[in-house]
Scaffold this active site. Structure first.
Site, mmCIF file in Angstrom:
data_model
loop_
_atom_site.group_PDB
_atom_site.id
_atom_site.type_symbol
_atom_site.label_atom_id
_atom_site.label_comp_id
_atom_site.label_asym_id
_atom_site.label_seq_id
_atom_site.Cartn_x
_atom_site.Cartn_y
_atom_site.Cartn_z
ATOM 1 C CD GLU A 75 -38.448 -40.191 0.567
ATOM 2 O OE1 GLU A 75 -38.610 -40.980 -0.136
ATOM 3 O OE2 GLU A 75 -39.670 -40.087 1.402
ATOM 4 C CE1 TYR A 121 -49.170 -17.635 -16.422
ATOM 5 C CE2 TYR A 121 -51.035 -17.491 -15.229
ATOM 6 C CZ TYR A 121 -50.475 -17.051 -16.284
ATOM 7 O OH TYR A 121 -50.490 -15.275 -16.828
#
Length: 216
Positions: A75, A121
């Site tokens: 990746e 958050y």
């Protein structure tokens, strides 16, 4: 211990912590971080987050040439895309975390704002998370899709695959991707219930107070 030695140890400690808590399993996931000289340390291909070896992490120089360690994750185009388009990126983490993957398979999620505003958050740590379509693992097109965002997102979700997050350093990136998974878990748990998610005004207040990249 040199600065690079500390970074190598930190990568492995944080990766093992995520593995031990079930955030990614087997030999899934990959992780990378910038070195002081502009190079990269990257988890090798086929390795487990639970058993990374600081000495065998793939080492790239500032020109992107592999100069040490084992062969890197397949990746790499995904990681490179974040580093090349976000000057603030000091680390990139990719997991195969269960709840975020499950949420990505549902037909009614917002592809431009994948994580609903269940708490402040995720907004603070991630901004808007872009849902990208399904790609074959290792397909360079994943990196091209991230480049197409022109550096405007620090986090993306690969449909049926897993989240990818860039942070200013390795600790920030790991904290952010954990927040993404926990927020996805909350969203998934609450899907069949009438919920009080944050209002548009509350989201705006969070964005303004914490100077979040949001309008991109």
């Amino acid at each position: 211990m040199t600065t690079e030695s500390r970074l190598r140890e930190q990568i492995c400690v944080l990766a093992k912590s995520m593995f031990d808590r079930g955030l990614t399993g087997g030999s899934t996931g990959n992780i990378s971080a910038r070195t002081q000289d502009g190079g990269l340390l990257v988890s090798p291909t086929g390795t487990s987050f639970g058993r990374l070896d600081p000495a065998t992490l793939s080492r790239f120089d500032a020109k992107g040439v592999l100069i040490g360690g084992d062969q890197p994750t397949k990746e790499m185009p995904l990681h490179s895309a974040f580093y090349d388009t976000r000057s603030s990126a000091g680390a990139v983490v990719h997991l195969h975390s269960c709840h975020s993957v499950a949420l990505s398979m549902l037909p009614d999620v917002d592809p431009d704002n994948f994580i609903p505003p269940v708490t402040p958050y995720a907004i603070m740590k991630l901004g808007k998370v872009k849902l990208l379509p399904f790609f074959l693992p290792g397909d360079p097109a994943m990196g091209q899709a991230v480049r197409g965002l022109a550096g405007k997102r620090s986090a993306v979700m690969l449909a049926n695959h897993g989240p990818v997050v860039a942070g200013k350093d390795i600790e920030a990136a790991c904290n952010a991707i954990e927040e993404l998974e926990e927020s996805a878990k909350l969203a998934f748990m609450l899907r069949s219930m009438k919920t009080n998610i944050l209002t548009d005004q509350q989201v705006k207040n969070v964005v303004q107070k914490f100077d979040v990249e949001w309008d991109a």
